[in-house]
Design an enzyme around this catalytic site. Structure first.
Site, PDB file in Angstrom:
ATOM      1  N   GLU A 183       0.826  -1.208   0.000  1.00  0.00           N
ATOM      2  CA  GLU A 183       0.000   0.000   0.000  1.00  0.00           C
ATOM      3  C   GLU A 183       0.862   1.261   0.000  1.00  0.00           C
ATOM      4  O   GLU A 183       0.567   2.219  -0.729  1.00  0.00           O
ATOM      5  CB  GLU A 183      -0.946  -0.009   1.200  1.00  0.00           C
ATOM      6  CG  GLU A 183      -2.077  -1.029   1.059  1.00  0.00           C
ATOM      7  CD  GLU A 183      -2.987  -1.054   2.270  1.00  0.00           C
ATOM      8  OE1 GLU A 183      -2.714  -0.305   3.242  1.00  0.00           O
ATOM      9  OE2 GLU A 183      -3.959  -1.821   2.270  1.00  0.00           O
ATOM     10  N   HIS A 217     -10.406   1.240  -0.491  1.00  0.00           N
ATOM     11  CA  HIS A 217     -10.936   0.377   0.567  1.00  0.00           C
ATOM     12  C   HIS A 217     -12.448   0.179   0.453  1.00  0.00           C
ATOM     13  O   HIS A 217     -13.044  -0.535   1.268  1.00  0.00           O
ATOM     14  CB  HIS A 217     -10.611   0.964   1.942  1.00  0.00           C
ATOM     15  CG  HIS A 217      -9.154   0.850   2.314  1.00  0.00           C
ATOM     16  ND1 HIS A 217      -8.185   1.679   1.786  1.00  0.00           N
ATOM     17  CD2 HIS A 217      -8.514   0.004   3.154  1.00  0.00           C
ATOM     18  CE1 HIS A 217      -7.013   1.358   2.297  1.00  0.00           C
ATOM     19  NE2 HIS A 217      -7.178   0.346   3.118  1.00  0.00           N
TER      20      HIS A 217
END
Length: 336
Positions: A183, A217
């Site tokens: 990430e 997300h």
């Protein structure tokens, strides 16, 4: 509506008066970052949706498959980043230079590791103080000599067992290794340079990167509803809360990356936050240690705000060492 928002944001945030060139560069940068985010999230579903592979036989196999594809997506994001950046000539053949574009620097690496870690720990000063009190209370209990010896041996055995359990836990690998590394690589190391070279000023980049990070997300809503069988309202609340704290953390992580020029800075902060979880503010007022724990929360927050600028100062990390005449790290201001 979205097109108008992006155009307005680009016009307000990009630099230069090239008759619209800055706007085009900004839109290309935003489109590139959006593509990286879609690529990263989409890679998690490639095995089942695209390749039509049979479901994994175990939770370990499930996550190992995801680990593989997230690494593939990270590599493709790096390729996309370099294709969008104006890296030309000798720069494209200089491995050290290319790695430094992504914040992979050995110069002042220990500062980029320790200072952001300690800075982030200030946000958790309350929980850390509470954990220290818990440990001290347990250790201060009266023991006979035999009990004390046995407690020491058992504590060491428990520590070794906990380490072995952690190393063999696939979820620990996801939360503390693979997810933070991939990430931060995609949403910081690959996106921030593209946005900077698209003409966005550093403050705009601090707020833009977490936008892609948070939107990445949203797929959790589908998982919560269709895989974990939560009702839609519960799933929406869970995802909403997750979007809030991932956005706030994204601001902080991008700020660290731009200020230090090191990917290690947001990475250690990410891992530490995953280990600690969200600060348990409610426990500060119910812990049996008087006002010490609540005051620790307040002192930690105050110390974090006070030290955020000094502890991330580029002079500590020599972020501008390769471009001393530039106002931005690594000389992005000269690339456009």
């Amino acid at each position: 509506m979205l097109d108008r928002f992006l155009m307005a944001l680009t016009a307000a945030s990009t630099v230069g008066d090239d008759g619209g060139g800055g706007n085009r560069q900004g839109l290309v940068a935003i489109a590139g970052c959006a593509a990286m985010a879609v690529l990263y999230v989409g890679s998690l579903y490639v095995p089942s949706v695209v390749l039509r592979l049979p479901p994994p036989r175990s939770i370990n196999a499930h996550y190992l498959r995801r680990f593989l594809w997230s690494i593939v997506a990270s590599a493709l994001a790096a390729v996309a980043c370099l294709s969008l950046l104006p890296v030309k000539g000798r720069q494209s053949l200089n491995l050290n230079y290319l790695l430094s574009v992504f914040g992979l620097c050995t110069n002042h690496l220990w500062q980029a590791t320790i200072y952001p870690l300690l800075l982030t720990a200030l946000l958790y000063l309350g929980p850390l103080v509470m954990a220290a009190f818990d440990c001290f209370t347990q250790c201060a209990q009266p023991y006979s000599e035999a009990e004390a010896s046995g407690w020491s041996v058992n504590s060491l055995a428990n520590l070794v067992e906990n380490i072995n359990t952690l190393v063999s836990n696939i979820l620990a690998w996801r939360n503390y290794v693979v997810a933070p590394v991939t990430e931060e690589w995609v949403f910081r190391a690959c996106m921030a340079p593209v946005l900077l070279c698209g003409g966005f000023n550093p403050l705009s980049v601090v707020f833009l990167c977490p936008l892609f990070f948070s939107l990445a997300h949203i797929h959790r809503y589908w998982e919560l509803v269709h895989q974990e069988k939560h009702d839609k309202l519960t799933a929406a609340v869970i995802v909403g809360i997750q979007l809030c704290y991932t956005t706030v953390f994204g601001w902080y992580a991008t700020f660290l990356f731009l200020r230090t020029g090191h990917l290690m800075a947001p990475l250690v902060a990410h891992v530490f936050c995953n280990v600690m979880g969200l600060p348990a503010l409610g426990q500060a007022f119910t812990a049996p240690y008087g006002p010490v724990v609540p005051l620790s929360f307040i002192a930690g927050l105050g110390g974090f705000v006070f030290l955020l600028g000094p502890a991330s100062s580029p002079t500590l990390y020599m972020a501008n060492s390769s471009s001393a005449a530039c106002s931005c790290w690594l000389g992005y201001c000269k690339w456009n």
